[in-house]
Design an enzyme around this catalytic site. Structure first.
Site, PDB file in Angstrom:
ATOM      1  N   GLY A 104     -52.930  -5.553   8.467  1.00 29.93           N
ATOM      2  CA  GLY A 104     -54.248  -6.180   8.358  1.00 29.93           C
ATOM      3  C   GLY A 104     -54.146  -7.609   7.836  1.00 29.93           C
ATOM      4  O   GLY A 104     -54.741  -8.541   8.391  1.00 29.93           O
ATOM      5  N   ASP A 128     -46.098   1.784   3.674  1.00 32.31           N
ATOM      6  CA  ASP A 128     -46.157   2.596   4.901  1.00 32.31           C
ATOM      7  C   ASP A 128     -45.060   2.242   5.915  1.00 32.31           C
ATOM      8  O   ASP A 128     -44.764   3.025   6.813  1.00 32.31           O
ATOM      9  CB  ASP A 128     -47.520   2.434   5.584  1.00 32.31           C
ATOM     10  CG  ASP A 128     -48.611   3.190   4.836  1.00 32.31           C
ATOM     11  OD1 ASP A 128     -48.267   3.981   3.937  1.00 32.31           O
ATOM     12  OD2 ASP A 128     -49.797   2.988   5.148  1.00 32.31           O
ATOM     13  N   ARG A 155     -38.053  20.380  -8.291  1.00 32.71           N
ATOM     14  CA  ARG A 155     -36.901  21.239  -7.979  1.00 32.71           C
ATOM     15  C   ARG A 155     -36.317  21.837  -9.270  1.00 32.71           C
ATOM     16  O   ARG A 155     -36.059  23.031  -9.348  1.00 32.71           O
ATOM     17  CB  ARG A 155     -35.850  20.373  -7.281  1.00 32.71           C
ATOM     18  CG  ARG A 155     -34.569  21.044  -6.921  1.00 32.71           C
ATOM     19  CD  ARG A 155     -33.598  19.990  -6.404  1.00 32.71           C
ATOM     20  NE  ARG A 155     -34.014  19.422  -5.125  1.00 32.71           N
ATOM     21  CZ  ARG A 155     -33.980  20.070  -3.978  1.00 32.71           C
ATOM     22  NH1 ARG A 155     -33.562  21.304  -3.917  1.00 32.71           N
ATOM     23  NH2 ARG A 155     -34.366  19.495  -2.871  1.00 32.71           N
ATOM     24  N   ARG A 163     -41.388  30.445  -4.133  1.00 37.73           N
ATOM     25  CA  ARG A 163     -42.473  29.466  -4.128  1.00 37.73           C
ATOM     26  C   ARG A 163     -42.248  28.372  -3.081  1.00 37.73           C
ATOM     27  O   ARG A 163     -41.122  27.947  -2.854  1.00 37.73           O
ATOM     28  CB  ARG A 163     -42.591  28.804  -5.497  1.00 37.73           C
ATOM     29  CG  ARG A 163     -43.293  29.705  -6.473  1.00 37.73           C
ATOM     30  CD  ARG A 163     -43.637  28.967  -7.728  1.00 37.73           C
ATOM     31  NE  ARG A 163     -44.352  29.867  -8.618  1.00 37.73           N
ATOM     32  CZ  ARG A 163     -44.404  29.738  -9.928  1.00 37.73           C
ATOM     33  NH1 ARG A 163     -43.778  28.742 -10.505  1.00 37.73           N
ATOM     34  NH2 ARG A 163     -45.074  30.592 -10.654  1.00 37.73           N
ATOM     35  N   ALA A 187     -35.881  18.650   1.626  1.00 37.85           N
ATOM     36  CA  ALA A 187     -37.021  19.470   2.071  1.00 37.85           C
ATOM     37  C   ALA A 187     -36.629  20.362   3.243  1.00 37.85           C
ATOM     38  O   ALA A 187     -35.693  20.066   3.992  1.00 37.85           O
ATOM     39  CB  ALA A 187     -38.180  18.556   2.478  1.00 37.85           C
ATOM     40  N   ARG A 212     -32.586  32.532   4.673  1.00 41.70           N
ATOM     41  CA  ARG A 212     -31.209  32.034   4.501  1.00 41.70           C
ATOM     42  C   ARG A 212     -30.806  31.979   3.032  1.00 41.70           C
ATOM     43  O   ARG A 212     -29.780  31.423   2.691  1.00 41.70           O
ATOM     44  CB  ARG A 212     -31.071  30.653   5.154  1.00 41.70           C
ATOM     45  CG  ARG A 212     -30.909  30.722   6.673  1.00 41.70           C
ATOM     46  CD  ARG A 212     -30.490  29.378   7.246  1.00 41.70           C
ATOM     47  NE  ARG A 212     -31.539  28.380   7.116  1.00 41.70           N
ATOM     48  CZ  ARG A 212     -32.499  28.173   8.011  1.00 41.70           C
ATOM     49  NH1 ARG A 212     -32.516  28.873   9.126  1.00 41.70           N
ATOM     50  NH2 ARG A 212     -33.416  27.266   7.809  1.00 41.70           N
ATOM     51  N   ARG A 256     -46.874   3.715  -6.077  1.00 45.86           N
ATOM     52  CA  ARG A 256     -47.003   2.254  -6.102  1.00 45.86           C
ATOM     53  C   ARG A 256     -46.609   1.687  -7.465  1.00 45.86           C
ATOM     54  O   ARG A 256     -46.294   0.517  -7.586  1.00 45.86           O
ATOM     55  CB  ARG A 256     -48.448   1.835  -5.834  1.00 45.86           C
ATOM     56  CG  ARG A 256     -48.889   2.112  -4.435  1.00 45.86           C
ATOM     57  CD  ARG A 256     -50.298   1.583  -4.227  1.00 45.86           C
ATOM     58  NE  ARG A 256     -50.855   2.110  -2.992  1.00 45.86           N
ATOM     59  CZ  ARG A 256     -50.614   1.580  -1.806  1.00 45.86           C
ATOM     60  NH1 ARG A 256     -49.863   0.512  -1.686  1.00 45.86           N
ATOM     61  NH2 ARG A 256     -51.124   2.124  -0.731  1.00 45.86           N
TER      62      ARG A 256
HETATM   63  P1  ADP Z   1     -52.870  -4.274   4.754  1.00 44.15           P
HETATM   64  O1  ADP Z   1     -52.627  -5.737   4.768  1.00 44.15           O
HETATM   65  O2  ADP Z   1     -52.093  -3.579   3.662  1.00 44.15           O
HETATM   66  O3  ADP Z   1     -52.691  -3.653   6.121  1.00 44.15           O
HETATM   67  P2  ADP Z   1     -55.772  -4.117   5.108  1.00 44.15           P
HETATM   68  O4  ADP Z   1     -55.708  -3.514   6.462  1.00 44.15           O
HETATM   69  O5  ADP Z   1     -56.804  -3.597   4.166  1.00 44.15           O
HETATM   70  O6  ADP Z   1     -54.389  -4.024   4.318  1.00 44.15           O
HETATM   71  O7  ADP Z   1     -56.012  -5.677   5.289  1.00 44.15           O
HETATM   72  C1  ADP Z   1     -56.059  -6.537   4.191  1.00 44.15           C
HETATM   73  C2  ADP Z   1     -57.059  -7.638   4.441  1.00 44.15           C
HETATM   74  O8  ADP Z   1     -56.677  -8.392   5.587  1.00 44.15           O
HETATM   75  C3  ADP Z   1     -58.462  -7.176   4.776  1.00 44.15           C
HETATM   76  O9  ADP Z   1     -59.220  -6.868   3.618  1.00 44.15           O
HETATM   77  C4  ADP Z   1     -59.020  -8.373   5.496  1.00 44.15           C
HETATM   78  O10 ADP Z   1     -59.353  -9.385   4.569  1.00 44.15           O
HETATM   79  C5  ADP Z   1     -57.824  -8.865   6.271  1.00 44.15           C
HETATM   80  N1  ADP Z   1     -57.827  -8.360   7.659  1.00 44.15           N
HETATM   81  C6  ADP Z   1     -57.528  -7.115   8.094  1.00 44.15           C
HETATM   82  N2  ADP Z   1     -57.645  -7.011   9.425  1.00 44.15           N
HETATM   83  C7  ADP Z   1     -58.040  -8.224   9.859  1.00 44.15           C
HETATM   84  C8  ADP Z   1     -58.352  -8.773  11.148  1.00 44.15           C
HETATM   85  N3  ADP Z   1     -58.271  -8.045  12.257  1.00 44.15           N
HETATM   86  N4  ADP Z   1     -58.737 -10.084  11.200  1.00 44.15           N
HETATM   87  C9  ADP Z   1     -58.822 -10.825  10.088  1.00 44.15           C
HETATM   88  N5  ADP Z   1     -58.552 -10.374   8.855  1.00 44.15           N
HETATM   89  C10 ADP Z   1     -58.173  -9.090   8.721  1.00 44.15           C
END
Ligand code: ADP
Length: 323
Positions: A104, A128, A155, A163, A187, A212, A256
């Site tokens: 994002g 992730d 463990r 369990r 696991a 086993r 985290r």
């Molecule tokens: P990550 O970066 O961990 O994937 P997010 O998906 O929540 O986390 O994205 C973080 C921030 O990036 C969002 O809050 C938003 O400000 C920005 N963002 C996410 N997707 C877009 C997009 N398609 N276009 C512009 N800004 C985006």
């Protein structure tokens, strides 16, 4: 390059501090002034920029989270907000921005650079590990190691036989933490969000483990499990196998909060430094990543157009060794 800015965005991941420190110190070494953006893209929109120097990033390598703060900023999806951020960068005479975050955040960086004069370089930071164009993202290694600490304790505390311990780990859309923690934590079965739960296979693996001669059985479940979550899975397993008892542990935020591992500190250091190098070289919309042990520069859009898929080899290894 008049000035470089650095921002951490999205969910925080261990190793982001190492990347921020590397950006600041690499700028210092190159003679380029550097500013930090506080609180992710929201801080950019509000103009919360502050100068950083080599000393201001002292003592953060070992800390999880990020010195600059991070967060989500839904407004940044609109071009008005991005232009607002661009204005603050222009006033501060920033020509290049390093964005450390997940898919994002990297998409936000791409949009910003298309609409404003600022050039951007991305560093993948998400536990992730779902960013395309790189084998590894910051935080995965630390998250897996922290899951392993919990798994090892479970463990060691498994006092009575029969369990099944279901441990829920991070991974809303990607099963990397689950697969690696399951494989290296011993696991009998891992559940990943890439595939719907196969209850018959899970039942067979649990049954097989006890047949086993295992005293207990460990199942690692990613939080994005479909359908239902780890509690529903435990209930269904309980209902089907009446001679076993299930116990659920949800690791959540603990993953985290772990101190960044050597791998994440190294990755953050290497990629933060490489991001400054790329911007100084005149690159734009570039992602710094690690492929087969080498630092690479790839188009930023690779982060979402070529999403990192789970390793089929490691999944097969997991299946072979879980006996
Ligand atoms: P990550 O970066 O961990 O994937 P997010 O998906 O929540 O986390 O994205 C973080 C921030 O990036 C969002 O809050 C938003 O400000 C920005 N963002 C996410 N997707 C877009 C997009 N398609 N276009 C512009 N800004 C985006």
């Amino acid at each position: 390059m008049r000035r470089i800015a650095v921002v951490t965005s999205g969910g925080d991941s261990p190793g982001m501090n190492a990347a921020v420190r590397a950006v600041v110190r690499a700028c210092d070494a190159a003679g380029v002034p550097v500013v930090g953006v506080e609180g992710g893209f929201a801080g950019l929109v509000d103009g919360r920029l502050r100068p950083l120097d080599a000393r201001s990033v002292s003592g953060i390598l070992q800390r999880p989270g990020t010195l600059l703060g991070t967060g989500r900023c839904p407004a940044f999806r609109s071009s008005e907000a991005r232009r607002e951020g661009g204005k603050h960068l222009a006033v501060a005479e920033v020509d290049g921005l390093v964005v450390i975050g997940g898919v994002g955040s990297l998409r936000g960086a791409e949009a910003l650079s298309r609409e404003t004069p600022v050039r951007v370089a991305g560093v993948p930071g998400t536990i992730d590990n779902d960013v395309g164009g790189t084998d590894w993202s910051l935080g995965l290694d630390s998250a897996v190691n922290s899951a392993l600490t919990a798994i090892d304790q479970i463990r060691d505390s498994a006092s009575s036989d029969g369990r099944v311990f279901l441990v829920e780990v991070a991974g809303r859309h990607a099963g990397w933490v689950s697969l690696l923690a399951g494989l290296t934590g011993g696991a009998s079965h891992v559940v990943v969000p890439e595939r719907a739960v196969d209850l018959a296979a899970l039942r067979a693996d649990v049954r097989g483990a006890f047949d086993r001669g295992k005293a207990f059985c460990l199942v690692v479940v990613a939080e994005g499990t479909r359908p239902g979550g780890v509690y529903e899975l435990a209930e269904r397993l309980d209902a089907e196998l009446d001679d076993v008892e299930t116990r659920v542990t949800v690791l959540g935020q603990l993953q985290r909060g772990a101190a960044p591992t050597m791998r994440d500190r190294l990755l953050g250091s290497v990629l933060g430094d490489a991001a400054v190098d790329a911007l100084v070289d005149g690159e734009d919309r570039v992602l710094l990543g690690e492929r087969a042990g080498r630092v690479v520069r790839v188009p930023l859009s690779r982060a979402w157009t070529a999403p990192a898929t789970l390793s089929a080899d490691l999944e097969a290894l997991m299946a072979r060794l879980a006996r």
